[in-house]
Design an enzyme around this catalytic site. Structure first.
Site, PDB file in Angstrom:
ATOM      1  N   ASP A  52      -6.214   0.951   5.416  1.00 40.44           N
ATOM      2  CA  ASP A  52      -5.982   0.795   6.850  1.00 40.44           C
ATOM      3  C   ASP A  52      -4.710   1.521   7.288  1.00 40.44           C
ATOM      4  O   ASP A  52      -3.929   2.005   6.465  1.00 40.44           O
ATOM      5  CB  ASP A  52      -5.871  -0.688   7.210  1.00 40.44           C
ATOM      6  CG  ASP A  52      -7.189  -1.420   7.059  1.00 40.44           C
ATOM      7  OD1 ASP A  52      -8.240  -0.775   7.198  1.00 40.44           O
ATOM      8  OD2 ASP A  52      -7.160  -2.643   6.804  1.00 40.44           O
ATOM      9  N   TYR A 111      -4.446  -3.330  -6.164  1.00 41.19           N
ATOM     10  CA  TYR A 111      -3.494  -3.294  -5.048  1.00 41.19           C
ATOM     11  C   TYR A 111      -2.262  -4.116  -5.401  1.00 41.19           C
ATOM     12  O   TYR A 111      -2.341  -5.097  -6.150  1.00 41.19           O
ATOM     13  CB  TYR A 111      -4.113  -3.877  -3.778  1.00 41.19           C
ATOM     14  CG  TYR A 111      -5.084  -2.975  -3.058  1.00 41.19           C
ATOM     15  CD1 TYR A 111      -4.640  -2.122  -2.038  1.00 41.19           C
ATOM     16  CD2 TYR A 111      -6.435  -2.979  -3.376  1.00 41.19           C
ATOM     17  CE1 TYR A 111      -5.529  -1.297  -1.366  1.00 41.19           C
ATOM     18  CE2 TYR A 111      -7.337  -2.158  -2.709  1.00 41.19           C
ATOM     19  CZ  TYR A 111      -6.873  -1.321  -1.698  1.00 41.19           C
ATOM     20  OH  TYR A 111      -7.761  -0.509  -1.044  1.00 41.19           O
TER      21      TYR A 111
END
Length: 252
Positions: A52, A111
Site C-alpha cells: 500500500d 513482513y
C-alpha cells in the site's frame, strides 16, 4: 520468450503503493518506465505483492519477459539503477523458468512492523511511535492464537476482489531491538491491509484493552469492524519472499 526475476527494494514514502494507479506515482510505474527507456518498448512487470501507499520493501521481487536472452544482467541492473529514483534500488536480475510467476509461485512472504514508545528524531519516519507502555509478553501470547486459524476476514480490507480470505501463518511474534519492538509475520499469502490490522489489534492487547480470548473472538467473528484500527503504513516493511528452487535454472 525468456522470463526474469528482478530483486529490488524501495522506500515507499513518496509512492502511492506498488501497483500502477491513476492518482499518483507508484513503484511499478517507475520501474516500467525505466525498463521502457532501456528496452525501447513497453515492458510490463508483475510483483510478488501489492504494498500500500507508504509501505516499504527491503525485498520485493517482480518478473518480466523478453524475447531473447539478455547477455549481461549485471549491466542491465546497473543501467536501471541509474534511471530509477533514489528511493528504488535494483539488487539483481536473474533468469527463471518460463512459467515462473513472481506472485503466484511465492511460497512465503515476510513482513516486519516497527514500534517504539520512545521519541527518536532519526527514525520517526520508519517507526510507529506510541505513548505509554505496552505489554509485549501479552502481545506475543496473542500471536500464538493466529496459528489456530486460516480465515482472517476480520483483518481484511472490506470490499476486495479476492476469492478467499484463507492464509496459512508460518511465523508471528514480537522481538526487541534496543528501544524498538519488531513484529515479524510470515505466511503463504496476505490479505489487503492484513498485517496493519493484525498489528493494530495486537496493540489493543498490549494496552490492556483486549484480552487473549478477546483477540481470539475477533478472529472468529470474521468481521473487520471487530478488529482494531489499522496502524500507519510508514513502519511496515516487506522483507522477504521465497520460491521453490525449481524455478531457477541451474547454470552450466
Amino acid at each position: 520468450m525468456r522470463r526474469y526475476f528482478i530483486y529490488l527494494g524501495y522506500n515507499g514514502k513518496n509512492f502511492r503503493g506498488w501497483q500502477i494507479q491513476p492518482n499518483g506515482m507508484t513503484v511499478q510505474q517507475s520501474i516500467e518506465e525505466a525498463l521502457a527507456i532501456l528496452m525501447r518498448t513497453p515492458v510490463p512487470i508483475v510483483g510478488a505483492g501489492r504494498t500500500d501507499a507508504g509501505v516499504h520493501a527491503h525485498l520485493m521481487i517482480a518478473h518480466f519477459d523478453w524475447e531473447e536472452p539478455i547477455g549481461d544482467l549485471v549491466f542491465l541492473a546497473e543501467k536501471l539503477n541509474r534511471l530509477l529514483p533514489k528511493d528504488i534500488a535494483v539488487y539483481k536480475i536473474v533468469p527463471v523458468v518460463p512459467e515462473a510467476h513472481a506472485r503466484f509461485d511465492a511460497t512465503s512472504r515476510t513482513y516486519k512492523y516497527y514500534v517504539t514508545t520512545k521519541k527518536d528524531p532519526f527514525n520517526h519516519e520508519l517507526v510507529y511511535k506510541l505513548p505509554g507502555r505496552l505489554d509485549f509478553e501479552a502481545m506475543n501470547e496473542a500471536c500464538k492464537v493466529l496459528f489456530d486459524y486460516i480465515d482472517f476476514t476480520s483483518f481484511s480490507k472490506l470490499h476486495t476482489d479476492v476469492k478467499t480470505n484463507n492464509c496459512h501463518i508460518q511465523h508471528a511474534g514480537w522481538t526487541q531491538e534496543g528501544d524498538i519492538w519488531v513484529f515479524t509475520i510470515r505466511a503463504d499469502r496476505f490479505l489487503r491491509n492484513m498485517v496493519r490490522a493484525i498489528v493494530g489489534t495486537l496493540l489493543e492487547v498490549g494496552r490492556g484493552r483486549l484480552t487473549i480470548d478477546g483477540f481470539r473472538n475477533v478472529i472468529e467473528a470474521k468481521d473487520r469492524c471487530k478488529a482494531g484500527t489499522s496502524v500507519p503504513g510508514h513502519a511496515l516493511f516487506l522483507v522477504d519472499v521465497t520460491y521453490p528452487e525449481e524455478l531457477f535454472p541451474v547454470e552450466d
